[in-house]
Design a protein around this motif. Structure first.
Motif, PDB file in Angstrom:
ATOM      1  N   SER A 195       0.823  -1.217   0.000  1.00  0.00           N
ATOM      2  CA  SER A 195       0.000   0.000   0.000  1.00  0.00           C
ATOM      3  C   SER A 195       0.852   1.260   0.000  1.00  0.00           C
ATOM      4  O   SER A 195       0.354   2.345  -0.305  1.00  0.00           O
ATOM      5  N   THR A 217     -11.446   3.517  -2.812  1.00  0.00           N
ATOM      6  CA  THR A 217     -11.635   2.256  -2.102  1.00  0.00           C
ATOM      7  C   THR A 217     -10.385   1.414  -2.248  1.00  0.00           C
ATOM      8  O   THR A 217      -9.999   1.040  -3.359  1.00  0.00           O
ATOM      9  N   PHE A 218      -9.747   1.117  -1.116  1.00  0.00           N
ATOM     10  CA  PHE A 218      -8.504   0.353  -1.114  1.00  0.00           C
ATOM     11  C   PHE A 218      -8.710  -0.931  -0.307  1.00  0.00           C
ATOM     12  O   PHE A 218      -9.033  -0.881   0.883  1.00  0.00           O
ATOM     13  N   ALA A 221      -5.337  -2.627   2.369  1.00  0.00           N
ATOM     14  CA  ALA A 221      -4.340  -1.586   2.623  1.00  0.00           C
ATOM     15  C   ALA A 221      -4.015  -1.409   4.102  1.00  0.00           C
ATOM     16  O   ALA A 221      -3.236  -0.530   4.463  1.00  0.00           O
ATOM     17  N   SER A 223      -3.829  -0.172   7.707  1.00  0.00           N
ATOM     18  CA  SER A 223      -4.158   1.070   8.423  1.00  0.00           C
ATOM     19  C   SER A 223      -3.737   2.309   7.645  1.00  0.00           C
ATOM     20  O   SER A 223      -3.519   3.374   8.222  1.00  0.00           O
ATOM     21  N   THR A 225      -3.383   5.702   5.819  1.00  0.00           N
ATOM     22  CA  THR A 225      -4.037   7.003   5.772  1.00  0.00           C
ATOM     23  C   THR A 225      -3.299   7.867   4.760  1.00  0.00           C
ATOM     24  O   THR A 225      -2.085   7.731   4.585  1.00  0.00           O
ATOM     25  N   LEU A 231     -11.002   7.858   2.892  1.00  0.00           N
ATOM     26  CA  LEU A 231     -10.760   6.596   2.212  1.00  0.00           C
ATOM     27  C   LEU A 231     -11.699   5.517   2.732  1.00  0.00           C
ATOM     28  O   LEU A 231     -12.034   5.491   3.916  1.00  0.00           O
ATOM     29  N   THR A 232     -12.090   4.615   1.857  1.00  0.00           N
ATOM     30  CA  THR A 232     -12.765   3.390   2.273  1.00  0.00           C
ATOM     31  C   THR A 232     -11.738   2.271   2.242  1.00  0.00           C
ATOM     32  O   THR A 232     -11.250   1.896   1.175  1.00  0.00           O
ATOM     33  N   ILE A 233     -11.370   1.757   3.417  1.00  0.00           N
ATOM     34  CA  ILE A 233     -10.395   0.685   3.529  1.00  0.00           C
ATOM     35  C   ILE A 233     -11.137  -0.590   3.899  1.00  0.00           C
ATOM     36  O   ILE A 233     -11.838  -0.649   4.905  1.00  0.00           O
ATOM     37  N   LYS A 234     -10.973  -1.609   3.061  1.00  0.00           N
ATOM     38  CA  LYS A 234     -11.612  -2.891   3.325  1.00  0.00           C
ATOM     39  C   LYS A 234     -10.546  -3.955   3.582  1.00  0.00           C
ATOM     40  O   LYS A 234      -9.502  -3.959   2.937  1.00  0.00           O
ATOM     41  N   ASP A 235     -10.835  -4.859   4.492  1.00  0.00           N
ATOM     42  CA  ASP A 235      -9.952  -6.002   4.696  1.00  0.00           C
ATOM     43  C   ASP A 235     -10.035  -6.917   3.474  1.00  0.00           C
ATOM     44  O   ASP A 235     -11.111  -7.099   2.893  1.00  0.00           O
TER      45      ASP A 235
END
Length: 352
Positions: A195, A217-218, A221, A223, A225, A231-235
């Motif tokens: 990331s 949307t990542f 990624a 944690s 920032t 940001l939309t961070i998805k596992d």
């Protein structure tokens, strides 16, 4: 005739390189009468840990011991199919002693040799700079993910070299068909370790955030920032990765320009294209082959090009559909398991 192969992967099935280069081939290979035993060095628990930023070195030492014991005691195989190397940071001569008279094929989806000769400490460079060259030279077959790796194998004196790109299984990837009736969604999929490349184009995201109606949307990624960007961070989850990608309107793959990136295989781009998304990526290494500039996406060398190409796609939904269709066609023709699995089966059988 059944071929007995011990597949010595680096990771369990959650490790991206092992999953794409080994695990996804197993159903086809078994259907072709290959008897394959899997023996990952580092299990899924380890992969989960590193994705959360932790490493259990006691478990790593135990993993090394278990692999040593397996190689010493279990020798009833026609071929060893090795991911990169048997034991990281262990000299090639010791690995050859462990293998003894069993032929082996070795597979690379990145420039593993640069871990030692480019990024390594002074001591590592002295003792291990040519380790991977020696592993390649003694292999029955080197399977390289791209030309950069294949060129290194050739210089190392490898007996047989074949390029097999890292690919996806078409049966898992359906085409994005929903139209756009929301903000333009710029997407990326990867791991916390990769990331960092997103930081190199942070200013591009900030410009687009001001000038366009965009979401970011990542997936995978961690944690990450990026300033004040929302940001939309998805596992990352194997079960949901395709659905997550299909929520994107464009898939991106920024890279730095170092020898390591020259050896990467571009799987992100192939995943995006399999879902019929346009792509934008840095023209480094194999990205230059995967991205047909102006056809299935854009090669962006500068920050201004990144901004211009993403803006162009944000403002032209029809172009996104057109480029996405071209990308999907390329994946069907070249970058899918349905094409490469018979090739891998033939290569492995030729080693025995």
């Amino acid at each position: 005739m059944s071929f007995k192969i011990l597949a010595l992967t680096k990771y369990g099935s959650l490790g991206g390189s092992s999953r794409y280069r080994f695990y996804q081939y197993l159903p086809y290979l078994k259907s072709q009468d290959f008897d394959i035993t899997l023996a990952p060095l580092l299990d899924n628990q380890y992969v989960t840990g590193i994705n959360k930023g932790s490493r259990n070195f006691t478990n790593v030492l135990m993993s090394y011991f278990q692999r040593l014991m397996r190689l010493i005691s279990d020798r009833d195989y026609d071929l060893l199919w090795i991911e990169k190397e048997l034991l990281p940071y262990v000299p090639a001569w010791l690995e050859r002693m462990l293998i003894r008279n069993i032929p082996y094929a070795v597979d690379y989806d990145d420039a593993q040799f640069h871990i030692y000769d480019y990024y390594g400490t002074k001591l590592t460079k002295i003792f291990l700079a040519h380790k991977i060259d020696r592993v390649m030279a003694h292999a029955q077959l080197v399977i390289a993910g791209n030309k950069y790796i294949a060129t290194r194998a050739s210089k190392a004196g490898a007996k047989s070299i074949e390029i097999i790109p890292t690919v996806i299984d078409l049966d898992r990837y359906s085409i994005k068909t929903d139209g756009r009736n929301r903000a333009f969604n710029i997407g990326w999929i990867g791991s916390p370790g990769t990331s960092i490349y997103l930081r190199s184009i942070q200013s591009v995201f900030e410009t687009l955030d001001r000038q366009q109606n965009c979401n970011f949307t990542f997936v995978g990624a961690g944690s990450l920032t990026l300033g004040n960007l929302d940001l939309t961070i998805k596992d990352w989850r194997e079960q949901s990765e395709v659905a997550d990608i299909k929520s994107f309107d464009v898939g991106i793959m920024p890279l730095d320009s170092t020898p390591w990136e020259e050896g990467k295989c571009g799987i992100k781009l192939i995943q995006y294209m399999a879902c019929a998304l346009p792509v934008v990526g840095t023209p480094i290494g194999v990205n230059q082959e995967i991205i047909a500039h102006g056809v299935n996406g854009f090669q962006a060398s500068t920050l201004s090009e990144w901004t211009d190409y993403l803006s162009k796609l944000a403002n032209d939904p029809r172009l996104c559909v057109q480029m996405g269709a071209a990308g999907r066609a390329m994946v069907e023709d070249k970058y899918c398991l349905q094409v490469t699995a018979p090739q891998v089966a033939q290569l492995l059988s030729g080693c025995i």
